[in-house]
Each structure stands twice: as structure tokens, then as C-alpha cells.
Design a protein around this motif. Structure first.
Motif, PDB file in Angstrom:
ATOM      1  N   ARG B  19       0.760  -1.118  -0.059  1.00  0.00           N
ATOM      2  CA  ARG B  19       0.085   0.020  -0.025  1.00  0.00           C
ATOM      3  C   ARG B  19       0.799   1.222  -0.156  1.00  0.00           C
ATOM      4  N   LEU B  20       1.974   1.370   0.727  1.00  0.00           N
ATOM      5  CA  LEU B  20       2.843   2.365   0.565  1.00  0.00           C
ATOM      6  C   LEU B  20       3.362   2.566  -0.750  1.00  0.00           C
ATOM      7  N   LEU B  22       2.267   1.785  -3.464  1.00  0.00           N
ATOM      8  CA  LEU B  22       1.246   2.179  -4.270  1.00  0.00           C
ATOM      9  C   LEU B  22       0.971   3.710  -3.934  1.00  0.00           C
ATOM     10  N   GLY B  23       0.697   3.960  -2.907  1.00  0.00           N
ATOM     11  CA  GLY B  23       0.621   5.335  -2.330  1.00  0.00           C
ATOM     12  C   GLY B  23       1.573   6.238  -2.932  1.00  0.00           C
ATOM     13  N   LEU B  24       3.055   5.826  -2.811  1.00  0.00           N
ATOM     14  CA  LEU B  24       4.039   6.848  -3.155  1.00  0.00           C
ATOM     15  C   LEU B  24       3.985   6.879  -4.788  1.00  0.00           C
ATOM     16  N   PHE B  26       1.483   6.849  -6.805  1.00  0.00           N
ATOM     17  CA  PHE B  26       0.328   7.681  -7.090  1.00  0.00           C
ATOM     18  C   PHE B  26       0.748   9.296  -6.856  1.00  0.00           C
ATOM     19  N   VAL B  27       1.201   9.421  -5.581  1.00  0.00           N
ATOM     20  CA  VAL B  27       1.747  10.758  -5.497  1.00  0.00           C
ATOM     21  C   VAL B  27       3.172  11.432  -6.242  1.00  0.00           C
ATOM     22  N   PRO B  29       4.054  11.868  -8.902  1.00  0.00           N
ATOM     23  CA  PRO B  29       4.186  13.294  -9.807  1.00  0.00           C
ATOM     24  C   PRO B  29       4.761  14.500  -8.906  1.00  0.00           C
ATOM     25  N   TRP B  30       3.771  14.591  -7.747  1.00  0.00           N
ATOM     26  CA  TRP B  30       4.085  15.705  -6.846  1.00  0.00           C
ATOM     27  C   TRP B  30       5.279  15.581  -6.049  1.00  0.00           C
ATOM     28  N   LEU B  31       5.576  14.408  -5.762  1.00  0.00           N
ATOM     29  CA  LEU B  31       6.848  13.999  -4.939  1.00  0.00           C
ATOM     30  C   LEU B  31       8.219  14.260  -5.776  1.00  0.00           C
TER      31      LEU B  31
END
Lengths: 304, 307
Positions: B19-20, B22-24, B26-27, B29-31
Motif C-alpha cells: 500500500r505504501l 502504491l500510494g507513493l 500515485f503521489v 508526480p508531486w513528490l
């Protein structure tokens, strides 16, 4: 004789409708509309004056007392002003196709993906990173301006649209915030049902969340496009060559040229004609997308 | 509310790890943007602020000289600080109060409310360059419409933008012309104030002024705070309007922080000094925002303990 009936006044006030009350109410109402009309006129006057000047010729512009309605109206000023000193068609192409549209497209896509990760997924560290994301809104552009300028210079990106367009591939905190708010308002059951059916998160985003988020994406697209259209400093630093000018930078150059012409050669009417042409799309956009504007801007303030 | 995920879970639980990632993902682009266009330039900018750097020769480390120089030997710096503070402290409250009052006026039962709202909103989306062109022309001392009207009435022309004492107030008024965005935000928040509160206040005998200060203002205070903060952050960085309207003049009376910084960087090619100025500005904005948040506990009302 006194007429009595119960009524709710505008602020929800339960009152006895007496004659005296009715008189006061009429006076307040007249006063209110008077204030509103005076306000509206003073907000509109500068814009009216821009259009009126655009239609005048030099003698009409410099007459005292000022002429309120141009007569005769010189509609040809719009065409002459557009071309007499600079090729504004080129600037419009730059503003729309080299800057506005790519930046808008990239911002929407990258912000939607990031906002999805910040709202519809649960993972360790998410909220911490989101706070960081919000924190960057406090960072003044001046701080990153110098290092970024030097980096772009080393990359050979000066005098191109790359420094303006490439960063939009990486999401914009403000729009991520807006989209996240919107995504969090959508029921979680929608995603859960799809997950049980074996859909991947990307499937869920594209097939379920996106169709429901058109209004929010419209807000982002609208404000981002306007931001590019109105931007002056970005193109001033990075696209400062005549064939690369945006409308905003070109208009400022035209002002410099017009100032050197003084009160001759229809300089002021031409300048105002071009100003009108640059403002007009924004106002038209507002009329056609009024609801998107108002909803979008209300969204930004409410959950502050 | 599902249970909070701890770091322990991430270490022990394979599903949490996935999950971590996957979350990373998705974010990301911003990161990535945050690292490339946020953290990296932030760090480099601080390094540059400790150097002398003219873009041609490589940076020379000079310690805190740029900061010391700015505070003690830069003849413009304190003028610039005064100008910017003057603008920030007058412009933001004035625009906010004006917008709030207009929003309250529009929040009453008004025929054609959306038309009035539209008219007041439009100036705020007019491109800044056009705003500058319009006002330069309107306020021109010789042939501007406003001075033309004054002279027609037998009054003397006012040198709005060419008198050092009037240039800042004039800029503040032009900025207030574009307060429509705040009006729309305030109007939306006023419509969310429950009517029952007003009814209760009337039962208690509160008049219109008392209702305004004891119901309207507290109930919309979070939005007022939000607007003030965004307004202050923006005003400290104001560039386009003064740059185009006055170019910092007359007699440096509208030379604001951002203009001074821009000149240092791109006209004098003193990148090190410009970076030091940028960091000073950054620290001012942080202090300002923190102080505003801290003192806001006294006057901002968050209903129902939802914070």
C-alpha cells in the motif's frame, strides 16, 4: 389603521409588518441598491474606458473634458493595433498553444493522479506528505527562482517554453488540494465495490472517479489556463524574445512603444484595442463558465 | 475511522508495504516535483546566498556577507522594507474589509445578485498587464479620464502615480479594485451561516450591528483568516502591478521587495545577493504566517470542535 401581518425579512427576522417598518425597509432597500449600483459602475468604469478608448482616434482621446462615447467609433483600431507594431497573432499562438494548453493539460493530469494518492488510498506517511505539499504554498517563488534559472540556463532551456511547461508535469499543490477535497467527498463504497470486482486502483481512478470529477477538473483547467494567460513574470524571465512573447509580455512591449510615440499616431487607442483583445477572452470565458468560476472559487475558500 | 497505520505495520505487514508503494507511486508526480522544483532549489538557493555569483564565474563562498551587506550597507534595503510593509499592512486589510462588506451587502435578498457579483468579480480575472495598462491611462496626469473629470469640475489634477506620497495609496486602491475573488469566497461562506443563529440573536434583542459582530464575523472567521493569510503571502511577493505601473518609482516609493530582488538577480546579476534577499523574504513570510495562526486562536471560531 394598522395592517399587521407576520413576515420574514431578508435576514430571517420575524417582525410585525407595520407601516413604519415598511417605510424603513423601503429606505434601506433604496440605499442598498444605490450603493450596489455606484459600486458596480466604479468597478466597470475602467473596463468601459478601455473599450471606449480603443474605439477613439487621437483627437477624441486627448479632448478635455473627456468624451464618454466615441463618435465616430473606429472599429479598424482593433485590426491596426493588432499588427501596427508587433505581430500579436504570433503572441496569441504562443499564449494558447505553447503555454496555456500544454500547461493546463499537464497540470490536470498530474494533479489528479497525485490527489488520488492523497485521498482515496490509505498508506503510511500520507498525511505527513500532504502537510509538506501544503507547506510548499508558503514558499515564495523568489527563493527557487535563482537556482531554477541557473539550472535551466545550464540545460539550455532559456528562451524556450520548457521552463514554464515542464514543471506542470509534477502537479501543483493548490490544485492537488482542491482535487483532494473533491475526491474525499465521493463515497468510499464506490471504490470498495470495484476493488471486490478486482479492479486496479488505476482502473478505479479512470473508470469511476474521473467521470464523477468533471466539475472539479473543469475548475482546475479553467484556473490554470487563466493563470497562464495572465502570467507576466514567467514569460518575462524565460520567453523573452520577440518570436516567443506571450500576449502579456507583448502588450507591455507595445506600451513601451506607445509611450515613446506620445500623443501621436493613435498610440493610446491601439494600445487599448490590444488590451481589450487580451481581456475579452477572459470575460467571455467568465460568461460561459460562470458556474464553474463561482463554484471553484467558493471551493478554495471554504475548507481553508 | 479505520485504525491508524503505524510504521511497525509497514515493517511487518507485506500488505501495508504494498500500500505504501502504491500510494507513493500515485503521489510520485508531486513528490518528484517537490524534490526537483522545491527541495533542490531551496538548498541550492541557501548555498548561493552564502556566495558571490554573477553567472559568469563560478560562485565564491563569502559566508554571511550578503546578509550583513543587505542589512547594513544596501542603501535601498530599508526603503524597500518600509515600502513593502506599508503596502502589505494597508492593502491586505483594506481589500479584505472591502470584500467582506460587499459580500455582506450581496448576501441580503437582492434582485440581480449574480449580476452584481459578476461585475465585481470580473476585474479580479483581468490580466494584470491589462489592469496596469488601463489604470496607467486612466490616471495619466495630462489626459487621463479621472484627472480630466477633476479638471472639468474646476479641481486640480492629482499626480496619482508620479507623486511619491500618492504612489503607494494609488497602488493599494488599484489592488482593491481586484478584490472580487475574496467577495465570492466570502459570499459563499456567508450563505453557510445557519439562519437559526440570526433568529436566536433577534429573540435575544440583538440589533443589526450586534448581529454582524457577534454572529456573522465569528461564523465566517476561519474564511477571513484564510483570506488574510493568502493575501499577506501574496502581498509580500507583489511584483507585476508595481513593476508595470510605476517600475518602482517615483523616487523608489514603490520599489517593493520582489522588484528589488528581481533587479539584483537579473539586472545586476548578483545571484548570491538575490538569494539572500529571497531567504530574508521567506523567513519574513514564515514568521508572519505563524504569528497570524497563533493569534488567530483568539478571534477565529471553529464550530463544533471539528478541528
Amino acid at each position: 389603521m394598522t395592517t399587521t401581518s407576520q413576515a420574514l425579512n431578508p435576514s430571517g427576522e420575524l417582525m410585525l409588518l407595520t407601516r413604519r417598518y415598511r417605510t424603513t425597509r423601503t429606505i434601506t432597500s433604496v440605499l442598498k441598491y444605490f450603493v450596489l449600483i455606484v459600486l458596480s459602475l466604479s468597478f466597470l468604469f475602467p473596463l468601459y474606458w478601455m473599450v471606449a478608448t480603443a474605439l477613439k482616434d487621437d483627437p477624441q482621446v486627448y479632448t478635455l473634458p473627456p468624451i464618454l462615447i466615441p463618435s465616430p467609433a473606429h472599429w479598424e483600431n482593433f485590426i491596426k493595433g493588432w499588427t501596427f507594431r508587433y505581430n500579436f497573432t504570433q503572441f496569441a499562438i504562443n499564449s494558447i498553444f505553447r503555454y496555456g494548453i500544454p500547461v493546463t493539460l499537464f497540470t490536470v493530469v498530474s494533479s489528479v493522479i497525485s490527489a488520488y494518492g492523497f485521498s482515496r488510498l490509505r498508506w503510511w506517511g500520507r498525511d505527513f506528505l500532504f502537510i509538506l505539499c501544503m507547506g510548499t504554498m508558503m514558499l515564495p517563488w523568489q527563493v527557487t527562482m535563482v537556482p531554477l534559472f541557473i539550472t535551466y540556463k545550464k540545460l539550455g532551456w532559456l528562451n524556450s517554453y520548457l521552463p514554464l511547461v515542464v514543471p506542470s508535469l509534477f502537479g501543483a499543490p493548490y490544485f492537488i488540494f482542491l482535487l483532494r477535497q473533491f475526491f474525499m467527498g465521493l463515497p468510499e463504497e464506490l471504490s470498495d465495490a470495484a476493488r471486490i470486482d478486482g479492479a486496479s486502483e488505476l482502473d478505479i481512478l479512470v473508470r469511476i472517479i474521473l467521470p464523477l470529477s468533471v466539475p472539479a477538473m473543469a475548475v482546475v483547467a479553467l484556473f490554470r489556463f487563466l493563470g497562464a494567460w495572465n502570467d507576466y513574470l514567467g514569460p518575462l524571465i524565460y520567453a523573452n524574445r520577440e518570436d516567443l512573447f506571450t500576449l502579456a509580455v507583448g502588450l507591455h512591449r507595445l506600451n513601451i512603444a506607445a509611450t515613446s510615440m506620445g500623443t501621436t499616431g493613435n498610440a493610446q487607442p491601439y494600445l487599448m484595442a490590444v488590451s481589450t483583445m487580451v481581456t475579452l477572452p477572459v470575460i467571455l470565458l467568465f460568461f460561459f463558465a460562470q458556474r464553474t468560476f463561482i463554484e471553484g472559487i467558493s471551493m478554495t475558500g471554504l475548507k481553508g | 475511522m479505520p485504525p491508524k497505520i503505524t510504521f511497525q505495520d509497514v515493517v511487518e505487514n507485506k500488505r501495508e508495504r504494498r500500500r505504501l508503494w502504491l500510494g507513493l507511486l500515485f503521489v510520485s508526480p508531486w513528490l518528484l516535483g517537490f524534490l526537483l522544483f522545491g527541495i533542490y532549489p531551496l538548498v541550492i538557493s541557501f548555498y548561493y546566498s552564502l556566495t558571490r555569483y554573477d553567472l559568469i564565474q563560478s560562485p565564491v563562498f563569502i559566508g554571511f556577507d550578503n546578509y550583513i551587506r543587505t542589512f547594513t550597507r544596501d542603501p535601498r534595503f530599508w526603503t524597500v522594507m518600509f515600502n513593502t510593509a506599508y503596502y502589505v499592512f494597508l492593502s491586505v486589510p483594506l481589500s479584505t474589509i472591502t470584500a467582506f462588506l460587499i459580500a455582506n451587502l450581496l448576501n441580503t435578498k437582492t434582485a440581480g445578485r449574480s449580476i452584481f457579483r459578476g461585475i465585481i468579480y470580473i476585474p479580479s480575472i483581468v490580466p494584470a498587464v491589462c489592469t496596469a495598462m488601463i489604470w496607467l491611462f486612466l490616471l495619466n496626469i495630462q489626459y487621463g479620464a479621472i484627472n480630466g473629470i477633476l479638471q472639468a469640475l474646476g479641481l486640480r489634477a492629482i499626480p496619482f502615480l508620479s507623486d511619491p506620497n500618492l504612489s503607494k495609496p494609488t497602488l493599494i486602491l488599484i489592488a482593491a479594485w481586484a478584490c472580487g475573488g475574496s467577495v465570492v469566497i466570502f459570499l459563499a461562506s456567508l450563505q453557510d451561516v445557519p439562519r437559526t443563529l440570526y433568529e436566536a440573536a433577534i429573540v435575544d434583542g440583538a440589533n443589526a450591528v450586534q448581529r454582524f459582530f457577534n454572529v456573522t464575523v465569528p461564523m465566517t472567521s476561519p474564511v477571513i483568516l484564510f483570506n488574510l493569510i493568502m493575501g499577506f503571502i501574496g502581498a509580500w511577493q507583489e511584483f507585476t502591478l508595481p513593476w508595470l505601473l510605476t517600475g518602482g518609482g517615483p523616487a523608489a516609493s514603490t520599489e517593493f521587495f520582489a522588484l528589488h530582488l528581481y533587479r539584483n538577480a537579473f539586472q545586476n546579476l548578483r545571484m548570491g545577493n538575490a538569494s539572500a534577499l529571497a531567504w530574508i523574504l521567506f523567513i519574513i513570510i514564515i514568521i508572519f504566517t505563524v504569528v497570524l495562526f497563533r493569534t488567530s486562536a483568539r478571534w477565529v471560531y471553529y464550530g463544533g470542535g471539528d478541528r
